[in-house]
Design a protein around this motif. Structure first.
Motif, PDB file in Angstrom:
ATOM      1  N   ILE A   1       0.838  -1.193   0.000  1.00  0.00           N
ATOM      2  CA  ILE A   1       0.000   0.000   0.000  1.00  0.00           C
ATOM      3  C   ILE A   1       0.882   1.256   0.000  1.00  0.00           C
ATOM      4  O   ILE A   1       1.660   1.469   0.942  1.00  0.00           O
ATOM      5  N   PRO A   2       0.793   2.098  -1.014  1.00  0.00           N
ATOM      6  CA  PRO A   2       1.497   3.390  -0.946  1.00  0.00           C
ATOM      7  C   PRO A   2       0.898   4.224   0.191  1.00  0.00           C
ATOM      8  O   PRO A   2      -0.320   4.294   0.338  1.00  0.00           O
ATOM      9  N   VAL A   3       1.758   4.812   1.004  1.00  0.00           N
ATOM     10  CA  VAL A   3       1.290   5.664   2.104  1.00  0.00           C
ATOM     11  C   VAL A   3       1.979   7.025   2.013  1.00  0.00           C
ATOM     12  O   VAL A   3       2.944   7.201   1.262  1.00  0.00           O
ATOM     13  N   SER A   4       1.479   7.979   2.793  1.00  0.00           N
ATOM     14  CA  SER A   4       2.022   9.336   2.710  1.00  0.00           C
ATOM     15  C   SER A   4       3.403   9.412   3.345  1.00  0.00           C
ATOM     16  O   SER A   4       3.807   8.532   4.130  1.00  0.00           O
ATOM     17  N   LYS A   5       4.105  10.506   3.054  1.00  0.00           N
ATOM     18  CA  LYS A   5       5.442  10.709   3.597  1.00  0.00           C
ATOM     19  C   LYS A   5       5.418  11.074   5.077  1.00  0.00           C
ATOM     20  O   LYS A   5       6.471  11.271   5.691  1.00  0.00           O
ATOM     21  N   PHE A   6       4.247  11.122   5.660  1.00  0.00           N
ATOM     22  CA  PHE A   6       4.112  11.330   7.101  1.00  0.00           C
ATOM     23  C   PHE A   6       4.929  10.302   7.867  1.00  0.00           C
ATOM     24  O   PHE A   6       5.564  10.621   8.881  1.00  0.00           O
ATOM     25  N   VAL A   7       4.949   9.050   7.375  1.00  0.00           N
ATOM     26  CA  VAL A   7       5.647   7.980   8.065  1.00  0.00           C
ATOM     27  C   VAL A   7       7.163   8.114   7.950  1.00  0.00           C
ATOM     28  O   VAL A   7       7.910   7.515   8.730  1.00  0.00           O
ATOM     29  N   SER A   8       7.634   8.896   6.997  1.00  0.00           N
ATOM     30  CA  SER A   8       9.077   9.008   6.778  1.00  0.00           C
ATOM     31  C   SER A   8       9.790   9.664   7.954  1.00  0.00           C
ATOM     32  O   SER A   8      10.987   9.437   8.171  1.00  0.00           O
ATOM     33  N   ASN A   9       9.082  10.472   8.709  1.00  0.00           N
ATOM     34  CA  ASN A   9       9.644  11.071   9.914  1.00  0.00           C
ATOM     35  C   ASN A   9       9.402  10.113  11.073  1.00  0.00           C
ATOM     36  O   ASN A   9       8.251   9.863  11.455  1.00  0.00           O
ATOM     37  N   SER A  10      10.459   9.588  11.645  1.00  0.00           N
ATOM     38  CA  SER A  10      10.310   8.569  12.689  1.00  0.00           C
ATOM     39  C   SER A  10       9.632   9.106  13.944  1.00  0.00           C
ATOM     40  O   SER A  10       9.196   8.328  14.797  1.00  0.00           O
ATOM     41  N   LYS A  11       9.537  10.422  14.072  1.00  0.00           N
ATOM     42  CA  LYS A  11       8.855  11.002  15.221  1.00  0.00           C
ATOM     43  C   LYS A  11       7.339  10.973  15.068  1.00  0.00           C
ATOM     44  O   LYS A  11       6.607  11.148  16.050  1.00  0.00           O
ATOM     45  N   ASN A  12       6.861  10.786  13.845  1.00  0.00           N
ATOM     46  CA  ASN A  12       5.415  10.737  13.605  1.00  0.00           C
ATOM     47  C   ASN A  12       4.874   9.360  13.951  1.00  0.00           C
ATOM     48  O   ASN A  12       5.540   8.345  13.726  1.00  0.00           O
ATOM     49  N   ASN A  13       3.668   9.316  14.470  1.00  0.00           N
ATOM     50  CA  ASN A  13       3.084   8.038  14.857  1.00  0.00           C
ATOM     51  C   ASN A  13       1.570   8.124  14.714  1.00  0.00           C
ATOM     52  O   ASN A  13       1.012   9.168  14.381  1.00  0.00           O
ATOM     53  N   GLY A  14       0.900   6.994  14.936  1.00  0.00           N
ATOM     54  CA  GLY A  14      -0.549   6.948  14.854  1.00  0.00           C
ATOM     55  C   GLY A  14      -1.037   6.340  13.554  1.00  0.00           C
ATOM     56  O   GLY A  14      -0.262   6.073  12.626  1.00  0.00           O
ATOM     57  N   PRO A  15      -2.348   6.099  13.452  1.00  0.00           N
ATOM     58  CA  PRO A  15      -2.934   5.448  12.272  1.00  0.00           C
ATOM     59  C   PRO A  15      -2.669   6.172  10.963  1.00  0.00           C
ATOM     60  O   PRO A  15      -2.749   5.570   9.887  1.00  0.00           O
ATOM     61  N   LYS A  16      -2.345   7.463  11.029  1.00  0.00           N
ATOM     62  CA  LYS A  16      -2.059   8.207   9.798  1.00  0.00           C
ATOM     63  C   LYS A  16      -0.873   7.610   9.044  1.00  0.00           C
ATOM     64  O   LYS A  16      -0.764   7.767   7.830  1.00  0.00           O
ATOM     65  N   CYS A  17       0.000   6.893   9.763  1.00  0.00           N
ATOM     66  CA  CYS A  17       1.173   6.278   9.118  1.00  0.00           C
ATOM     67  C   CYS A  17       0.779   5.256   8.057  1.00  0.00           C
ATOM     68  O   CYS A  17       1.536   5.024   7.114  1.00  0.00           O
ATOM     69  N   ILE A  18      -0.376   4.615   8.224  1.00  0.00           N
ATOM     70  CA  ILE A  18      -0.763   3.565   7.282  1.00  0.00           C
ATOM     71  C   ILE A  18      -1.940   3.971   6.401  1.00  0.00           C
ATOM     72  O   ILE A  18      -2.510   3.128   5.706  1.00  0.00           O
TER      73      ILE A  18
END
Length: 233
Positions: free
Chosen positions: A203-220
């Motif tokens: 599944i392509p996901v947003s670059k939100f996950v690229s920052n290791s400090k970001n978390n939560g369901p938005k990562c997927i």
């Protein structure tokens, strides 16, 4: 390679109940990065013993190391050289584990960007990754650190478009063999070859996950159309 993954109680609760008859002891982490602590399942110490779960740091520190360090990349162990590595050869022989995850992330390189993808089992079950663990003791203050690394191999052909390496995935009936301390090295080597033991959804996901400090369901959260890859064993 495997540089980021996701652990959530669904589907990991089922794994811990099946293998250990206990609830999943961890908390949801949608963006696990190296040096984070997660729960792994260790091998049997004897024919009558049971598996055990332990919280461990994702970046192996060998038992002979002088100090805890991230000088060398020890969060992945290459299957091809695992028996030659001073850090990994003994854990490979005697201290193996599995790392239950919901899925892992990989970044596809294009000419102008790195597109993150979320890779998970198509049937929404857990993904079991081959790991090695070790225990480091600090003689000065009795500090004990349990840490682990994830074994990687060449990527199977259907997922090479993402990256040339992949984490070693275990089939359900491989887990007992991998975790048994008495399994011979020839059999162990047969388990760390490139393969896809179950169908995957990518599944392509947003670059939100690229920052290791970001978390939560938005990562997927999907950022494009997903596609499925058939199992290859």
């Amino acid at each position: 390679m495997c540089g980021r993954f996701n652990v959530t109680s669904d589907p990991l609760q089922a794994v811990f109940m099946d293998l250990l008859d206990q609830d999943y002891p961890g908390s949801d982490n949608f963006n696990v990065a190296p040096t984070s602590n997660v729960w792994v399942i260790r091998g049997k110490l004897g024919s009558n013993s049971t598996y055990s779960a332990i919280e461990a740091r994702w970046w192996l520190t060998p038992n002979w190391a002088k100090e805890i360090s991230t000088k060398y990349s020890m969060f992945n162990a290459r299957a091809e050289t695992i028996e030659k590595s001073s850090a990994f050869k003994m854990p490979f022989r005697r201290r193996r584990c599995v790392v239950p995850v919901s899925g892992f992330y990989e970044w596809q390189r294009t000419e102008d960007q790195k597109q993150p993808h979320y890779v998970k089992p198509a049937e929404n079950g857990a993904m079991m990754l081959a790991g090695l663990w070790d225990e480091w003791h600090n003689p000065e203050d009795d500090q004990v650190l349990t840490s682990f690394t994830i074994v990687t191999c060449d990527a199977a052909d259907p997922i090479k478009f993402l990256h040339h390496r992949q984490p070693v995935m275990m089939r359900t009936n491989d887990i007992a063999t991998w975790l048994n301390r008495d399994t011979d090295t020839e059999t162990l080597q047969s388990l760390v070859k490139p393969r896809l033991p179950y169908a995957l959804e990518i599944i392509p996901v947003s670059k939100f996950v690229s920052n290791s400090k970001n978390n939560g369901p938005k990562c997927i959260e999907p950022a494009g159309n997903s596609h499925q890859i058939a199992a290859q064993t």
